[in-house]
Scaffold this motif. Structure first.
Motif, mmCIF file in Angstrom:
data_model
loop_
_atom_site.group_PDB
_atom_site.id
_atom_site.type_symbol
_atom_site.label_atom_id
_atom_site.label_comp_id
_atom_site.label_asym_id
_atom_site.label_seq_id
_atom_site.Cartn_x
_atom_site.Cartn_y
_atom_site.Cartn_z
ATOM 1 N N GLN A 74 37.655 9.131 -35.937
ATOM 2 C CA GLN A 74 37.235 8.401 -34.740
ATOM 3 C C GLN A 74 37.583 6.925 -34.801
ATOM 4 N N GLY A 83 32.372 12.669 -36.592
ATOM 5 C CA GLY A 83 33.065 11.391 -36.448
ATOM 6 C C GLY A 83 34.429 11.364 -37.104
ATOM 7 N N SER A 127 40.281 11.258 -29.713
ATOM 8 C CA SER A 127 40.907 11.686 -30.955
ATOM 9 C C SER A 127 42.069 10.767 -31.304
#
Length: 312
Positions: free
Chosen positions: A107, A104, A2
Motif C-alpha cells: 500500500q 496493507g 494497489s
C-alpha cells in the motif's frame, strides 16, 4: 490503491503530460510569434503544427511505454512455506522475518527520486525494507496466503495455509536475526498481529524487533493516518513488556518516526534492560519522503548490535 494501479496511473499521467507539451506548446509559440493572426489562420496553422508534432509525440509515448515496461519488475512465484522452511532454518545465513498489518500489502509506495516527479520510479515499503536488509547480507522472508501464487520482488514470500501459519511464524521467528513489524497507514491491529506480538514477548525476542512506520506526511503536511500507526506502535511496545522503557515518554518521540529499534543492554547494576532507538524525519514545505529517507533510517536502525542467531 494497489501498486500496479498506481504505476499505471503514473504512466498515463506521464504520457498525457508529454502529449500536451508536444501538441500545445507549438500552438502557443505560433500565437506569441504572430499575435495579430486571425482565428481561422490560427486554427489552420495550429492544425499544421500539431499534425507535424503527432508523429514525434507518438514515438516518444511509445518509447516512454517501453521504458516503463522494462523498468517494471515482474512478479515472482511465491514459495511453498512447508517445503522451504526446513532449508531456511537449517542454513547458517542470517535472515529477517517481516510481519505486516493485514490488508496493507504494497500500500505504501515511495519515489526513488522525488525531485523528478512523474519520471521517478517507486518502490513499495516492503521492497525498501528488504533492500536495506540485503545491503547487510540479510534476506527477508514474509508469509502470504496459500492462494497467492505470484508476488512483487523484494522479500521472499512464503505461502502458507490458514491452519499452518502460526507454526511457521513461530519456527521462523525463533531463528530470525531481525524481526520487522511493518505498519500500514490507517490500519488497526488485527488478532493475527497481536498473536505474533505475544509470541515475541513470550519467547523474549523483543531485542530483535524493529517497527517500521508509513511516511508521516509530505510537503510539510502531517498525515493523520500516521497517528493510527503511532497508536499501534505504542500498543505493541506495551504488549512487549519492555523493561526500563517508559512508553508514554517514547510516544512523544514518535511524532514523525520512520522506524523504532528495540535493543537490549546491560545497565550499571549488570541487569539486562531494553532501550529504544527512534529514527525520525523532518517535514519541509518542499520535501517528499522517498526511498533514500527510509534507507537512512533503516541503516541507522541496523547499525545497532545484532543479536546472535539461534533458537531461544
Amino acid at each position: 490503491m494497489s501498486a500496479v494501479r498506481w504505476r499505471l496511473l503514473r504512466f498515463v499521467r506521464e504520457v498525457g503530460l508529454l502529449l500536451a507539451v508536444l501538441l500545445i506548446v507549438p500552438l502557443l509559440s505560433y500565437v506569441l510569434l504572430d499575435p495579430q493572426a486571425g482565428f481561422q489562420a490560427l486554427i489552420a496553422s495550429g492544425a499544421g503544427i500539431s499534425g507535424v508534432a503527432v508523429l514525434p509525440a507518438l514515438a516518444l509515448s511509445l518509447g516512454s511505454g517501453v521504458r516503463w515496461w522494462l523498468r517494471y519488475k515482474r512478479p515472482r512465484e511465491t514459495l511453498d512455506c512447508a517445503g522451504a522452511i526446513d532449508s531456511i532454518l537449517a542454513s547458517d545465513t542470517s535472515y529477517c522475518l517481516l510481519l505486516r498489518t493485514f490488508g496493507g500489502d504494497g500500500q505504501v509506495l515511495l519515489p526513488t527520486h522525488p525531485r523528478i516527479g512523474l519520471w521517478s520510479p517507486a518502490l513499495t515499503l516492503e521492497q525498501v525494507t528488504a533492500r536495506a536488509l540485503s545491503h547487510h547480507g540479510i534476506r527477508t522472508y514474509t508469509l502470504v496466503d496459500a492462494a497467492v501464487r505470484h508476488s512483487p520482488p523484494g522479500p521472499v514470500y512464503l505461502r502458507s495455509p490458514d491452519e499452518g501459519w502460526q507454526d511457521h511464524i513461530a519456527a521462523l521467528a525463533g531463528k530470525a536475526a531481525h524481526i520487522v513489524l511493518l505498519l500500514a497507514p490507517g490500519r488497526e491491529m488485527r488478532p493475527s498481529l497481536a498473536w505474533e506480538i505475544e509470541l515475541i514477548r513470550r519467547r523474549g525476542l523483543q531485542h530483535r524487533v524493529t517497527i517500521v512506520f508509513p511516511p508521516c506526511g509530505r510537503k510539510g503536511r502531517y498525515d493523520l493516518s500516521h497517528v493510527t500507526a503511532r497508536s499501534n506502535a505504542e500498543r505493541i511496545l506495551e504488549m512487549l513488556e519492555l523493561s526500563s522503557v517508559d512508553v508514554p515518554a517514547v510516544a512523544e518521540l514518535m511524532h514523525r518516526a520512520l522506524a523504532v529499534r528495540i535493543l537490549k543492554h546491560e545497565d550499571h547494576q549488570r541487569r539486562m534492560v531494553h532501550m529504544l532507538k527512534v529514527s525520525s524525519t523532518v517535514l519541509t514545505r518542499r520535501g517528499i519522503i522517498g526511498t533514500k529517507v527510509y534507507d537512512g533510517a533503516l541503516a541507522l536502525s541496523l547499525t545497532a548490535p545484532a543479536p546472535a542467531t539461534g533458537r531461544d
